[in-house]
Enzyme design. Structure first.
Site, short mmCIF file in Angstrom:
data_model
loop_
_atom_site.label_atom_id
_atom_site.label_comp_id
_atom_site.label_asym_id
_atom_site.label_seq_id
_atom_site.Cartn_x
_atom_site.Cartn_y
_atom_site.Cartn_z
N ASP A 1 66.20 42.22 25.26
CA ASP A 1 66.59 43.54 24.68
C ASP A 1 68.01 43.58 24.25
OD1 ASP A 1 66.72 46.12 24.08
OD2 ASP A 1 66.37 47.07 26.06
N ASN B 1 69.69 45.65 22.25
CA ASN B 1 70.19 47.24 22.07
C ASN B 1 70.01 48.24 23.32
OD1 ASN B 1 67.28 48.02 21.74
ND2 ASN B 1 67.64 48.69 19.77
N ASP C 1 67.27 49.44 24.76
CA ASP C 1 66.10 50.70 24.65
C ASP C 1 65.21 50.30 25.39
OD1 ASP C 1 64.97 48.84 23.07
OD2 ASP C 1 64.73 50.14 21.21
N ASP D 1 63.99 42.57 21.33
CA ASP D 1 64.09 42.86 19.83
C ASP D 1 64.73 41.54 19.36
OD1 ASP D 1 66.82 43.21 20.70
OD2 ASP D 1 66.68 45.16 21.02
N ASP E 1 46.57 33.99 13.58
CA ASP E 1 45.83 34.80 14.65
C ASP E 1 44.49 34.67 14.36
OD1 ASP E 1 45.95 36.78 16.67
OD2 ASP E 1 45.21 38.14 15.21
N GLU F 1 44.98 29.68 16.20
CA GLU F 1 44.37 30.20 17.08
C GLU F 1 42.79 30.20 16.93
OE1 GLU F 1 43.74 34.17 19.83
OE2 GLU F 1 44.05 34.12 17.87
C1 NOJ Z 1 44.77 37.10 19.45
C2 NOJ Z 1 46.25 37.36 19.93
O1 NOJ Z 1 46.71 36.34 20.48
C3 NOJ Z 1 45.99 38.68 20.82
O2 NOJ Z 1 47.05 39.11 21.50
C4 NOJ Z 1 45.21 39.74 19.91
O3 NOJ Z 1 44.89 40.84 20.71
C5 NOJ Z 1 44.09 39.19 19.00
N1 NOJ Z 1 44.32 38.08 18.49
C6 NOJ Z 1 43.64 40.31 18.03
O4 NOJ Z 1 44.61 40.19 16.85
#
Ligand code: NOJ
Length: 484
Positions: free
Chosen positions: A20, A22, A24, A28, A185, A243
């Site tokens: 962190d 800043n 808060d 970041d 993702d 992923e």
């Molecule tokens: C995989 C990501 O690693 C996870 O954190 C996320 O909730 C889902 N995809 C949906 O985007």
């Protein structure tokens, strides 16, 4: 071509929880910048940043409302530019997350009602959300939209060319800012089976994930998308890691290759239990599948979605042994921020502070691995009101406390990453006692005593995950690398 990624150590930064800058209570990019020196000393080759884009943070930022900007809570594009410049100056490459399966419901497209870019139907089918409950939500006119995750994460329709062009442009936007690659993702999710067929099975569909093919995952059409992306990546010399939760290493390998992606996370390794046979099996099958496509496999033990491996295995000793095993394997290794401090899953967070959208629907929560990292108890980098509370005993596990302790987990990781640079060559298994795995790489021998008896060691021990026993024996739940 620079193949740095083939054996890289990539460190995952969860920006909200890393550092962190800043004060808060939310991590970041300025905080990250201030810790680049720390990451350099740790010895990582690259960092992968989980999303820091504009987002309502309903799913920790995996719900993006502007793919070309930084959420003000994490900083600004200028902060990003300064961070990447400094990282590159230290020889650290930067990978960012891209979230193409769904946007946030706050995304201008969804807000403007541009339905042809999402999956709207008059009637829902029986698909379930990965976060529990139905995958469909009804809107005012009576129609339904698909969301494989939270209702605030509507799935995009990747049969629409506008969607495809938009994401090619987003890739170029970040490549122009200097990123070295992307973590994709839900890389297996963008294309749904034609006609959206029902599944017609009792129980929670999420249990079938990675075991059986579902009509919304791992469809052949996703590979076309990556074939469109690859020339863009190549023109910048960038890489991408998928992923993808699929049912076998063979299916996973289909995402990798000279005309698709460079790597995919090997979740089988992360899911293996702490026993010699499971490790052996998953290492063999991963290496075999990777060999077919001529790409190195990846290894990962922890990330922002799963219980930290200290807690999964039940002890720091086991976690350190598994880490030393992982770091000795050919291919690249992904570390999750905080594992180098030996952090465990925080299990006793008060329910009202948990933010994981899955928690409200299933009672399962990923917040416990997202608790902010303890840098120091009282220094300028100590968190003030972190967005999730840190356990009191983490005061004795801070990076500052571990800095000067030669036996600390932090110094263990530093030493292992340094020595790893000397490891090379293919893996050759050696005969081993029950409960023990041994292999050779180049001249080095790697031994993990998972749950065997005391193992006598011959040769110079370069590193061990725990102190050796009397007479230079390797105790159970300990790994070691021997010098050539
Ligand atoms: C995989 C990501 O690693 C996870 O954190 C996320 O909730 C889902 N995809 C949906 O985007």
């Amino acid at each position: 071509m620079d193949d740095w990624w083939r054996n890289a150590v990539v460190y995952q930064v969860y920006p909200r929880s890393f550092a962190d800058g800043n004060g808060d209570g939310t991590g970041d990019l300025i905080g990250l910048r201030s810790k680049l020196g720390y990451l350099h000393r740790l010895g990582v080759d690259a960092i992968w940043l989980s999303p820091f884009f504009t987002s309502p943070l309903n799913d920790g930022g995996y719900d993006v409302s502007d793919y070309r900007d930084v959420d003000p809570r994490f900083g600004s594009l200028t902060d990003f530019d300064m961070m990447i410049k400094e990282a590159h100056g230290l020889g650290i490459r930067v990978i960012v997350d891209i979230v193409p399966n769904h946007t946030s419901s706050e995304h201008p497209w969804f807000k403007a009602g541009l339905r042809d870019r999402y999956i709207f139907r008059d009637q829902p089918n029986d698909w379930q959300s990965i976060f529990g409950g139905p995958a469909w939500t009804q809107v005012e006119d009576g129609s339904w939209y698909l969301h494989l995750f939270d209702p605030t994460q509507p799935d995009l329709d990747w049969t629409n060319p506008v969607v495809r062009e938009e994401f090619r442009d987003i890739l170029r936007f970040w490549l122009d800012r200097g990123v070295d690659g992307f973590r994709i993702d839900v890389a297996h999710g963008m294309i749904k089976e034609d006609g959206l067929p029902s599944i017609n099975r009792e129980g929670r569909q999420v249990e079938l994930l990675g075991r059986e093919r579902l009509p919304y995952f791992d469809q052949d059409g996703v590979h076309e998308i990556y074939r469109e992306w690859r020339p863009i990546l190549d023109s910048y010399g960038a890489i991408a890691v998928a992923e993808a939760w699929v049912e076998s290493p063979q299916r996973l390998a289909r995402y990798i290759g000279p005309d698709e992606l460079h790597q995919a996370f090997n979740f089988d390794f992360m899911m293996a239990s702490f026993d010699a046979a499971s490790f052996r099996e998953v290492i063999d099958s991963s290496l075999a599948a990777a060999e077919v496509v001529g790409a190195p496999t990846t290894w990962v033990l922890s990330n922002h979605d799963k219980f930290r491996h200290v807690t999964r295995y039940g002890s720091l000793a086991k976690a350190r042994a598994a880490t030393l095993l992982m770091l000795a394997l050919p291919g690249s290794a992904y570390l999750y921020n905080g594992e180098e401090l030996g952090l465990e899953e925080v299990l006793d967070l008060p329910d009202e502070l948990r933010e994981d959208p899955a928690f409200r629907r299933t009672g399962e929560s990923r917040d416990g691995c997202r608790v902010p990292l303890p840098w120091s108890a009282n220094g300028p980098d100590a968190w003030v009101n972190p967005w999730l509370p840190q356990p009191a005993h983490w005061a004795s596990m801070t990076a500052q406390v571990q800095e000067d302790d030669p036996s600390s987990t932090l110094n263990f990781y530093r030493e292992a990453l340094k020595l790893r640079k000397g490891l090379g060559g293919d893996l050759h298994w050696l005969d081993a006692e029950p409960g023990v795995l041994r292999f050779r790489r180049g001249g080095h021998e790697v031994i993990i005593n998972v749950d065997g008896g005391l193992v006598p060691l011959d040769g110079e021990v370069l590193i061990s995950s725990a102190p050796l026993g009397t007479d230079r024996t390797l105790p159970p739940a300990t790994a070691a690398w021997l010098a050539p």
